[in-house]
Design a protein around this motif. Structure first.
Motif, PDB file in Angstrom:
ATOM      1  N   THR A  71       0.929  -1.206   0.078  1.00 38.74           N
ATOM      2  CA  THR A  71      -0.040   0.064   0.011  1.00 38.74           C
ATOM      3  C   THR A  71       0.578   1.273   0.030  1.00 38.74           C
ATOM      4  OG1 THR A  71      -1.795  -1.218   1.099  1.00 38.74           O
ATOM      5  CG2 THR A  71      -1.963   1.183   1.181  1.00 38.74           C
ATOM      6  N   THR A  72       1.856   1.096   0.679  1.00 38.47           N
ATOM      7  CA  THR A  72       2.895   2.404   0.811  1.00 38.47           C
ATOM      8  C   THR A  72       3.553   2.688  -0.485  1.00 38.47           C
ATOM      9  OG1 THR A  72       3.139   2.021   3.139  1.00 38.47           O
ATOM     10  CG2 THR A  72       4.762   3.437   2.074  1.00 38.47           C
ATOM     11  N   TYR A  73       3.870   1.356  -0.989  1.00 39.12           N
ATOM     12  CA  TYR A  73       4.791   1.449  -2.389  1.00 39.12           C
ATOM     13  C   TYR A  73       3.650   2.176  -3.281  1.00 39.12           C
ATOM     14  CZ  TYR A  73       7.006   0.657  -6.851  1.00 39.12           C
ATOM     15  OH  TYR A  73       7.595   0.697  -7.913  1.00 39.12           O
ATOM     16  N   GLU A  74       2.677   1.563  -3.305  1.00 42.16           N
ATOM     17  CA  GLU A  74       1.466   2.257  -4.330  1.00 42.16           C
ATOM     18  C   GLU A  74       1.480   3.623  -4.274  1.00 42.16           C
ATOM     19  OE1 GLU A  74      -0.022   0.928  -7.051  1.00 42.16           O
ATOM     20  OE2 GLU A  74       1.384  -0.837  -6.816  1.00 42.16           O
ATOM     21  N   SER A  75       1.325   4.168  -2.942  1.00 40.02           N
ATOM     22  CA  SER A  75       1.257   5.485  -2.959  1.00 40.02           C
ATOM     23  C   SER A  75       2.498   6.360  -3.274  1.00 40.02           C
ATOM     24  CB  SER A  75       0.865   5.882  -1.359  1.00 40.02           C
ATOM     25  OG  SER A  75       2.034   5.827  -0.478  1.00 40.02           O
ATOM     26  N   ILE A  76       3.477   5.795  -3.310  1.00 39.95           N
ATOM     27  CA  ILE A  76       4.690   6.640  -3.700  1.00 39.95           C
ATOM     28  C   ILE A  76       5.510   6.304  -4.861  1.00 39.95           C
ATOM     29  CG2 ILE A  76       5.372   6.997  -1.067  1.00 39.95           C
ATOM     30  CD1 ILE A  76       7.592   4.888  -1.716  1.00 39.95           C
ATOM     31  N   LYS A  77       4.988   5.296  -5.495  1.00 40.84           N
ATOM     32  CA  LYS A  77       5.594   4.745  -6.810  1.00 40.84           C
ATOM     33  C   LYS A  77       5.889   5.698  -8.020  1.00 40.84           C
ATOM     34  CE  LYS A  77       2.268   2.166  -9.348  1.00 40.84           C
ATOM     35  NZ  LYS A  77       1.702   0.894  -9.907  1.00 40.84           N
ATOM     36  N   ASP A  78       5.026   6.600  -8.081  1.00 41.01           N
ATOM     37  CA  ASP A  78       5.164   7.608  -9.014  1.00 41.01           C
ATOM     38  C   ASP A  78       6.348   8.614  -8.719  1.00 41.01           C
ATOM     39  OD1 ASP A  78       3.099   6.565 -10.674  1.00 41.01           O
ATOM     40  OD2 ASP A  78       1.437   7.988  -9.903  1.00 41.01           O
ATOM     41  N   ASP A  79       6.416   8.874  -7.480  1.00 42.19           N
ATOM     42  CA  ASP A  79       7.541   9.760  -6.964  1.00 42.19           C
ATOM     43  C   ASP A  79       8.810   9.293  -7.154  1.00 42.19           C
ATOM     44  OD1 ASP A  79       5.763  11.867  -6.240  1.00 42.19           O
ATOM     45  OD2 ASP A  79       5.410  11.182  -4.277  1.00 42.19           O
ATOM     46  N   LEU A  80       8.839   7.770  -7.101  1.00 40.89           N
ATOM     47  CA  LEU A  80      10.059   6.964  -7.008  1.00 40.89           C
ATOM     48  C   LEU A  80      10.579   7.094  -8.275  1.00 40.89           C
ATOM     49  CD1 LEU A  80       9.652   4.199  -4.387  1.00 40.89           C
ATOM     50  CD2 LEU A  80      10.996   6.351  -4.107  1.00 40.89           C
ATOM     51  N   GLN A  81       9.920   7.211  -9.174  1.00 47.11           N
ATOM     52  CA  GLN A  81      10.039   6.950 -10.783  1.00 47.11           C
ATOM     53  C   GLN A  81      11.273   8.071 -11.181  1.00 47.11           C
ATOM     54  OE1 GLN A  81       9.634   4.486 -13.137  1.00 47.11           O
ATOM     55  NE2 GLN A  81       8.592   3.646 -11.483  1.00 47.11           N
ATOM     56  N   LYS A  82      11.266   8.980 -10.792  1.00 44.14           N
ATOM     57  CA  LYS A  82      12.361  10.008 -11.034  1.00 44.14           C
ATOM     58  C   LYS A  82      13.884   9.627 -10.809  1.00 44.14           C
ATOM     59  CE  LYS A  82      11.547  12.456  -6.892  1.00 44.14           C
ATOM     60  NZ  LYS A  82      10.796  13.835  -6.071  1.00 44.14           N
ATOM     61  N   PHE A  83      14.120   8.399  -9.857  1.00 45.57           N
ATOM     62  CA  PHE A  83      15.101   8.053  -9.463  1.00 45.57           C
ATOM     63  C   PHE A  83      15.620   6.575 -10.357  1.00 45.57           C
ATOM     64  CE2 PHE A  83      13.340   9.981  -5.326  1.00 45.57           C
ATOM     65  CZ  PHE A  83      14.082  10.899  -5.144  1.00 45.57           C
ATOM     66  N   ASN A  84      14.522   6.523 -10.988  1.00 51.24           N
ATOM     67  CA  ASN A  84      14.764   5.177 -11.918  1.00 51.24           C
ATOM     68  C   ASN A  84      15.729   5.380 -13.424  1.00 51.24           C
ATOM     69  OD1 ASN A  84      14.854   2.373 -12.571  1.00 51.24           O
ATOM     70  ND2 ASN A  84      12.631   2.252 -12.968  1.00 51.24           N
ATOM     71  N   ASP A  85      16.870   6.212 -13.123  1.00 43.96           N
ATOM     72  CA  ASP A  85      17.508   6.390 -14.396  1.00 43.96           C
ATOM     73  C   ASP A  85      19.019   5.484 -14.637  1.00 43.96           C
ATOM     74  OD1 ASP A  85      19.492   7.114 -12.538  1.00 43.96           O
ATOM     75  OD2 ASP A  85      19.232   9.305 -13.104  1.00 43.96           O
ATOM     76  N   GLY A  86      18.784   4.589 -13.979  1.00 42.66           N
ATOM     77  CA  GLY A  86      19.842   3.469 -13.977  1.00 42.66           C
ATOM     78  C   GLY A  86      21.097   3.725 -13.250  1.00 42.66           C
TER      79      GLY A  86
END
Length: 134
Positions: A71-86
């Motif tokens: 549930t927590t991850y679902e609420s923040i996953k969009d914000d975490l995408q900015k860190f997914n640059d490899g």
């Protein structure tokens, strides 16, 4: 094996085998880098199965915590995408002010109180037909 291939293979396992695989993934990822790492890596695709897996083993505190993590991850996953640059730098920054850190702390607390391996062993011993080929 591709991400989809791994998911399909795990879905074909017996309930006990599937539970063993996905709960072991959670345990390994969280002990190595926390829930943030679990969701960041392909292991995160098994998050729903992990809740069911912990429940199947009777590890209900872990199951409840896994559901909370999901549930927590679902609420923040969009914000975490900015860190997914490899890059490792971005991945490291994804831990800053991450609410999953509190769930990590709770996981480690439960992990000290309850022996997750014992839940698995008890299940396997009472369901050997799922794990032994004739």
């Amino acid at each position: 094996m591709s991400r989809d291939g791994e998911l399909n293979a795990v879905e074909e396992l017996s309930p006990g085998q599937r539970a063993l695989y996905v709960t072991w993934l959670v345990e390994g990822e969280v002990n190595n880098g926390g829930f943030n790492q679990f969701y960041f890596n392909s292991s995160g695709q098994f998050s729903g199965m992990a809740v069911d897996g912990f429940r199947l083993f009777g590890a209900n505190k872990f199951a409840d915590l896994m559901q909370r993590a999901n549930t927590t991850y679902e609420s923040i996953k969009d914000d975490l995408q900015k860190f997914n640059d490899g890059t490792i730098e971005s991945f490291s920054k994804s831990y800053e002010n991450n609410p999953l850190s509190e769930i990590d702390r709770l996981f480690y607390q439960i992990y000290q109180e309850e022996n997750l391996s014992q839940f698995r062993i008890k299940y396997i011993r009472s369901h050997t037909e799922e794990f032994v080929q004739n």
